[in-house]
Write a protein that holds these residues in place. Structure first.
Motif: not given
Ligand code: C5P
Length: 201
Positions: A19-34, A38-43, A102-107
């Motif tokens: 996801g990160r590499r795809l976003a960098a290649h196409f100039g898109f934003a990337h969101l790791d939805t995990g 994880r932030a919810t789990g942390r709290r 453009g955006a890449v989301l992974d989850g």
């Protein structure tokens, strides 16, 4: 024009890296939805109710240290089974997906629930053993003292819970292209993903 790439798959299959590499290649934003889960789990581990935590996440929660540990991953997976937690995170993810550049989301549910109209859907997999070895290397590199068997058991337990839950379970969208990264280098996996995006772009 908004162009959305949805990447789903089990834990440590390579979604984040691809996801990160795809976003960098196409100039898109990337969101790791995990990270949202994880932030919810942390709290939650800090004593907060999971629904309240998900409803009040702040940007700073997503880059808090220690989100990548198995303990937080397990808490994330438990929180992620709650429909109210998932619901609290939908708008943020959809707004991210719709950004003009453009955006890449992974989850786990991006192609099935969050962005069913995504332009490209990838379902990234690898064998359990390959995924555990990769995650072990990451954890060891960041100073965690953990063994292979523990990492493998953690991934399997989370995958089982994520696949069995009623709310947005882990599964490939019907129109997802499968990418098995077990025998691929990062470069090969990224090249295959880029080729898939270029095919539809
Ligand atoms: O991707 P990562 O392993 O960091 O995700 C942590 C946990 O968050 C997963 O095991 C899963 O339970 C949950 N998750 C989810 N839906 C997503 C992303 C992550 O349920 N879109």
């Amino acid at each position: 024009m908004a162009f959305t790439i949805a990447i789903d798959g089990p834990a440590a299959a390579g979604k984040g890296t691809v996801g990160r590499r795809l976003a960098a290649h196409f100039g898109f934003a990337h969101l790791d939805t995990g990270l949202l889960y994880r932030a919810t789990g942390r709290r939650m581990l800090d004593g907060e109710g999971p629904v309240e935590a998900a409803q009040s996440l702040r940007p700073g929660d997503l880059d808090a240290p220690g989100l990548r540990t198995p303990e937080v991953g397990q808490a994330a997976s438990r929180a992620a089974a709650l429909p109210e937690v998932r619901q609290a995170l939908v708008d943020f993810q959809r707004a991210f997906a719709a950004r003009a550049g453009g955006a890449v989301l992974d989850g786990r549910d991006i192609g099935t629930v969050i962005c069913p109209e995504a332009d490209v859907k990838l379902y990234v997999t690898a064998t359990d053993e390959v995924r555990a070895a990769r995650r072990l290397a990451e954890l060891t590199a960041s100073g965690h003292d953990i063994g292979y068997d523990e990492v493998l058991a953690d991934l399997r337990q989370r995958d089982a819970r994520d696949s069995a839950r009623a709310a947005a379970p882990l599964k490939p969208a019907e129109d997802a292209v499968r990418l098995d990264t077990s025998k691929l280098t990062i470069e090969e996996a990224v090249a295959a993903a880029i080729a898939e995006v270029e095919r539809v772009q």
